[in-house]
Design an enzyme around this catalytic site. Structure first.
Site, short mmCIF file in Angstrom:
data_model
loop_
_atom_site.label_atom_id
_atom_site.label_comp_id
_atom_site.label_asym_id
_atom_site.label_seq_id
_atom_site.Cartn_x
_atom_site.Cartn_y
_atom_site.Cartn_z
N HIS A 273 -5.79 19.29 16.16
CA HIS A 273 -5.12 18.02 15.85
C HIS A 273 -5.97 16.80 16.28
CE1 HIS A 273 -1.95 20.71 15.02
NE2 HIS A 273 -1.34 20.70 16.19
N LYS A 414 -4.23 -5.63 20.69
CA LYS A 414 -4.04 -6.45 21.89
C LYS A 414 -5.09 -7.57 21.84
CE LYS A 414 -3.01 -3.56 25.52
NZ LYS A 414 -3.03 -2.23 26.19
N TRP A 520 4.01 -5.47 27.86
CA TRP A 520 4.57 -5.64 26.51
C TRP A 520 6.01 -6.14 26.60
CZ3 TRP A 520 8.18 -2.71 23.33
CH2 TRP A 520 8.17 -3.13 22.00
P1 NDP Z 1 -1.20 -0.16 28.78
O1 NDP Z 1 -2.04 -1.25 29.31
O2 NDP Z 1 0.05 0.20 29.47
O3 NDP Z 1 -2.05 1.15 28.64
C1 NDP Z 1 -3.30 1.12 28.07
C2 NDP Z 1 -4.03 2.40 28.28
O4 NDP Z 1 -4.31 2.57 29.66
C3 NDP Z 1 -3.30 3.66 27.87
O5 NDP Z 1 -4.25 4.53 27.29
C4 NDP Z 1 -2.80 4.23 29.15
O6 NDP Z 1 -2.72 5.62 29.22
C5 NDP Z 1 -3.89 3.83 30.10
N1 NDP Z 1 -3.40 3.75 31.47
C6 NDP Z 1 -2.13 3.52 31.89
N2 NDP Z 1 -2.09 3.55 33.23
C7 NDP Z 1 -3.35 3.81 33.64
C8 NDP Z 1 -3.96 3.96 34.89
N3 NDP Z 1 -3.26 3.85 36.00
N4 NDP Z 1 -5.28 4.22 34.95
C9 NDP Z 1 -5.99 4.32 33.83
N5 NDP Z 1 -5.48 4.19 32.60
C10 NDP Z 1 -4.18 3.94 32.51
O7 NDP Z 1 -0.92 -0.63 27.27
P2 NDP Z 1 -0.21 0.03 26.04
O8 NDP Z 1 -0.97 -0.35 24.84
O9 NDP Z 1 0.00 1.48 26.29
O10 NDP Z 1 1.18 -0.72 25.98
C11 NDP Z 1 2.14 -0.62 27.01
C12 NDP Z 1 3.52 -0.36 26.43
O11 NDP Z 1 3.89 -1.34 25.49
C13 NDP Z 1 3.55 0.97 25.72
O12 NDP Z 1 4.72 1.64 26.09
C14 NDP Z 1 3.59 0.58 24.28
O13 NDP Z 1 4.30 1.53 23.53
C15 NDP Z 1 4.35 -0.74 24.33
N6 NDP Z 1 4.00 -1.52 23.13
C16 NDP Z 1 4.76 -1.36 22.06
C17 NDP Z 1 4.49 -2.01 20.90
C18 NDP Z 1 5.33 -1.76 19.72
O14 NDP Z 1 6.37 -1.13 19.80
N7 NDP Z 1 4.90 -2.16 18.57
C19 NDP Z 1 3.38 -2.93 20.77
C20 NDP Z 1 2.60 -3.03 21.96
C21 NDP Z 1 2.90 -2.32 23.10
P3 NDP Z 1 -1.35 6.41 29.04
O15 NDP Z 1 -1.23 6.52 27.58
O16 NDP Z 1 -1.54 7.69 29.71
O17 NDP Z 1 -0.27 5.62 29.66
C1 BG6 Z 2 1.50 22.42 17.62
C2 BG6 Z 2 1.21 22.95 18.99
O1 BG6 Z 2 0.41 22.63 16.76
O2 BG6 Z 2 1.76 21.02 17.70
C3 BG6 Z 2 2.36 22.67 19.94
O3 BG6 Z 2 1.00 24.35 18.90
C4 BG6 Z 2 2.71 21.19 19.91
O4 BG6 Z 2 2.05 23.07 21.24
C5 BG6 Z 2 2.89 20.71 18.49
O5 BG6 Z 2 3.91 21.03 20.64
C6 BG6 Z 2 3.09 19.21 18.44
O6 BG6 Z 2 3.45 18.81 17.15
P1 BG6 Z 2 4.29 17.49 16.93
O7 BG6 Z 2 4.30 17.31 15.47
O8 BG6 Z 2 5.64 17.73 17.52
O9 BG6 Z 2 3.57 16.40 17.66
#
Ligand code: NDP
Ligand code: BG6
Length: 526
Positions: A273, A414, A520
Site C-alpha cells: 500500500h 500549511k 488547527w
Molecule cells: P501536526 O503539526 O500536528 O503534525 C505534523 C506532522 O508531525 C505529522 O506527520 C505528525 O505525525 C508529526 N508529529 C506529531 N507529533 C510529533 C512529534 N512529537 N515529533 C515528531 N513529529 C511529530 O499537523 P497536522 O497536519 O497533522 O495537523 C494537525 C491536526 O489538524 C490533524 O489532526 C489534522 O487532521 C487537523 N487538520 C485538519 C484539517 C481538515 O480537516 N481539513 C486541515 C488541517 C489540519 P503523526 O501523524 O504521527 O501525528
Molecule cells: C490490509 C492489511 O491490506 O489493509 C490490514 O492486511 C489493514 O492489516 C488493511 O488493516 C487496511 O485497509 P484500510 O482500507 O482499512 O485502510
C-alpha cells in the site's frame, strides 16, 4: 440486452460520471469498447474462498453495493466456491452484518441474493472444478465472460489457478482473474508465483489487487500533480525537504495474529500500500493516462529506489497499556493467543527510502505504518524546504502539503499568513479542501467497488503489473531476509501511542522538521 450499456443506461451513466473525474478521452474510449464487450454477454463472478473473512467483509458487500447502485452488468451471476458445504442462504446469514439493506432496499437485497449460487469443492480436485464449470455453463448464453476472485490463502493460489485454466476458462468471452495479496513473501516466492500465473494467463487477464489504489485520494494524486500548474514546478529536490507517507491504525491484530505474525507490518502494508502511494507521488508524468503509460512510470521510479538496509528502518511492537480504557488496549501483541510466544514480529515500521534520480536525489521518502497507534490515518505529507533569505526573524515554519487518504478525505496546504488585524506578525494556517464540506453530496465509493468495476470494464490502470511487483520486492527483500534471519528485537511502544520515539528521531535526522506549533482550528460555520 444484457450488459452495462444499452440494458443498463443508468449504470453506464454513473460509470461515465465517475470516469470523467480523472480519465481523458482515450481511456473512456477503451472502457466503452470493453463495456461493449459485456453487452450481449453472460457475466459470471466467482468468489473463491466464499466462506472466508475477506469474502464476508469486502467482496460480498462490494458486489451488493454495485448491484444496488445498478453498476453490475445486468443479470450478472455470482458463484461462491469454498470447501465448506454451505447454501446461499447460509452465506447470506454469515454476511448479515456486512451486506445490509437500508430502508427501501430490501427487495433489491432479495434479488441480489437470488443472483447468487454456491458450489462446495476442494481447491485441488479437478472434478469439483468441473462441477463448477458445468453449473456456470448451465446459466450462460452467448458470449460468456468469467471473472474469478481469489479471496484465498496463498497456499492454494497455485492449484486453484491451475484448475481454473484446465476447467473453467470462458470459451466465447473473456476470462479475468483477480489475485489478492500476499503476492509472495520475497523476490523469489513472488517470481515463482508470477511465473506460474504467466504460464496460465496473459498479463491482461491478471488483476493483482492493491485496494489502496482504489481509494479516492490515492487516485487523486495523479490529478493533483499533473492537472495543476502550482504543484508541478516545485515537485522536486529543489523545493521539497522530505515526504512522509503514513498509515496508522488504532487497533491491534486482535485474533488475526496467526496470519499477521507470518508476514509482519512491512509485508502487510508497507511493501504494497505505502509503496504504491510512493510511486504515484514520485513518478514522472506519464505520456497519457492509459494504464500502461502510468505503470511504466511507476516501474521506472521504483527502479531508482535503493534497496533498504537495517540502518534505514525502525521496527516496533506494541505492548498493552495497563491504563487502557478497554480490554483490547490493555493487551499487547504478545498477549494475543494466536501469536507465537516471544515473537519478534514488527507491528510498527518506519523506513527511509532514497530515490536516486534527478528529481529526488537527497529527498527522504519516509514510510511509516503501525497497528495499535493513537489514531486511524493514512496520508501523504510533502514538507517543503525553509524559505531562503529569512526576513521574518525565524517566524516562518515550513510549508506542508497534506493529502489525507483517510479518514475524512482532504487536501490541505500549511502556509504562513500575516496575523489578521493591526499586527505584522506571521502565523501558520491552512488552505483547506475538505471533501465533506466542499462536496457535500458526493458519495465516494469504497475502494473495492471501484476496482471490481474496473475489472468488469477491463481497465488495468489501478492494478499492479508483474514488473512493478518484482521491483517492489527487490527493494524490500534483503531487509526482510535480514529481519527473518536475525530476528532483531523490535522497540516496544504503548498501545494507543504514536509509536517508538526512535522513528521520530530517524525522521528528524533524515530532514523532516516538526515544530509542534501548528494548531488547527475547525472553520466556523457561516
Ligand atoms: P501536526 O503539526 O500536528 O503534525 C505534523 C506532522 O508531525 C505529522 O506527520 C505528525 O505525525 C508529526 N508529529 C506529531 N507529533 C510529533 C512529534 N512529537 N515529533 C515528531 N513529529 C511529530 O499537523 P497536522 O497536519 O497533522 O495537523 C494537525 C491536526 O489538524 C490533524 O489532526 C489534522 O487532521 C487537523 N487538520 C485538519 C484539517 C481538515 O480537516 N481539513 C486541515 C488541517 C489540519 P503523526 O501523524 O504521527 O501525528
Ligand atoms: C490490509 C492489511 O491490506 O489493509 C490490514 O492486511 C489493514 O492489516 C488493511 O488493516 C487496511 O485497509 P484500510 O482500507 O482499512 O485502510
Amino acid at each position: 440486452m444484457n450488459g452495462l450499456d444499452e440494458g443498463n443506461p443508468e449504470g453506464l451513466e454513473l460509470l461515465r460520471k465517475s470516469l470523467k473525474k480523472v480519465q481523458i478521452e482515450t481511456e473512456l474510449h477503451e472502457v466503452e469498447i470493453s463495456s461493449g464487450d459485456i453487452a450481449d454477454s453472460s457475466n459470471i463472478f466467482v468468489v473463491f474462498g466464499a466462506s472466508g473473512d475477506l469474502a464476508r467483509k469486502k467482496i460480498y458487500p462490494t458486489l451488493w453495493a454495485l448491484f444496488r447502485d445498478n453498476l453490475l452488468p445486468k443479470d450478472t451471476k455470482i458463484f461462491g466456491y469454498a470447501r465448506s458445504k454451505f447454501t446461499v442462504e447460509q452465506i447470506r446469514e454469515k454476511c448479515a452484518g456486512t451486506v445490509k439493506a437500508k430502508p427501501g432496499e430490501e427487495e433489491a437485497l432479495d434479488r441480489f441474493w437470488q443472483s447468487n449460487h454456491y458450489v462446495a469443492g476442494s481447491y485441488d480436485t479437478k472434478r469439483d472444478f468441473e462441477m463448477l464449470a458445468q453449473e456456470m455453463a448451465g446459466m450462460e448464453k452467448g458470449r460468456n465472460n468469467r471473472l474469478f476472485y481469489l479471496a484465498l490463502p496463498p497456499s492454494v493460489f497455485k492449484p486453484v489457478t491451475t484448475m481454473i485454466k484446465e476447467t473453467c476458462m470462458a470459451d466465447k468471452g473473456w476470462t479475468r482473474v483477480i489475485v489478492e495479496k500476499p503476492f509472495g513473501k520475497d523476490s523469489d516466492s513472488s517470481a515463482d508465483l508470477s511465473n506460474h500465473l504467466q504460464k496460465l494467463f496473459s498479463e491482461d487477464q491478471l488483476y493483482r489487487i492493491d485496494h489502496y489504489l482504489g481509494k479516492e485520494m490515492v487516485q487523486n494524486l495523479i490529478s493533483l500533480r499533473f492537472g495543476n500548474m502550482i504543484f508541478g514546478p516545485t515537485w522536486n529536490r529543489d523545493s521539497i525537504a522530505s515526504v512522509i507517507i503514513s498509515f496508522k491504525e488504532p487497533f491491534g491484530t486482535q485474533g488475526r495474529g496467526g496470519y499477521f505474525d507470518e508476514f509482519g507490518i512491512i509485508r502487510d502494508v508497507m511493501q504494497n500500500h505505502l509503496l504504491q502511494i510512493l510511486c504515484l507521488t514520485a513518478m514522472e508524468k506519464p505520456v497519457t493516462t492509459s494504464p500502461d503509460h502510468i505503470r511504466d512510470e511507476k516501474v521506472k521510479v521504483l527502479k531508482a529506489v535503493q534497496e533498504l538496509t537495517m540502518d534505514d528502518v525502525v521496527l516496533g511492537q506494541y505492548q498493552g497499556d495497563p491504563e487502557g480504557e478497554d480490554e483490547d488496549s490493555r493487551l499487547g501483541y504478545l498477549d494475543d493467543k494466536t501469536v507465537p510466544a516471544g515473537s519478534t514480529c514488527p507491528t510498527f515500521a518506519a523506513a527511509v527510502l532514497k530515490i536516486k534520480n534527478e528529481r529526488w536525489d537527497g529527498v527522504p521518502f519516509i514510510l511509516r505504518c503501525g497497528k495499535a497507534l493513537n489514531e486511524r490515518k493514512a496520508e501523504v505529507r510533502i514538507q517543503y524546504r525553509d524559505v531562503p533569505g529569512d526576513i521574518f526573524n525565524g517566524q516562518t515554519a515550513r510549508n506542508e502539503l497534506v493529502i489525507r487518504v483517510q479518514p475524512n478525505e482532504s487536501v490541505y496546504a500549511k502556509v504562513m499568513t500575516k496575523t489578521p488585524g493591526m499586527s505584522f506578525t506571521l502565523e501558520e494556517t491552512e488552505l483547506d479542501l475538505t471533501y465533506k464540506s466542499r462536496y457535500k453530496d458526493a458519495r465516494l465509493p469504497e475502494a473495492y467497488e471501484r476496482l471490481i468495476l474496473d475489472v468488469f470494464v477491463g481497465s488495468q490502470m489501478h492494478f499492479v503489473r508483474s514488473d512493478e511487483l518484482a521491483e517492489a520486492w527487490r527493494i524490500f527483500t534483503p531487509l526482510l531476509h535480514k529481519i527473518d534471519n536475525d530476528k532483531p528485537k523490535p522497540i516496544p511502544y504503548k498501545y494507543g501511542s504514536r509509536g517508538p520515539q526512535e522513528a521520530d528521531d530517524m525522521a528528524a535526522r533524515s530532514g523532516f522538521t516538526y515544530t509542534g506549533r501548528y494548531k488547527w482550528q475547525e472553520p466556523a460555520k457561516l
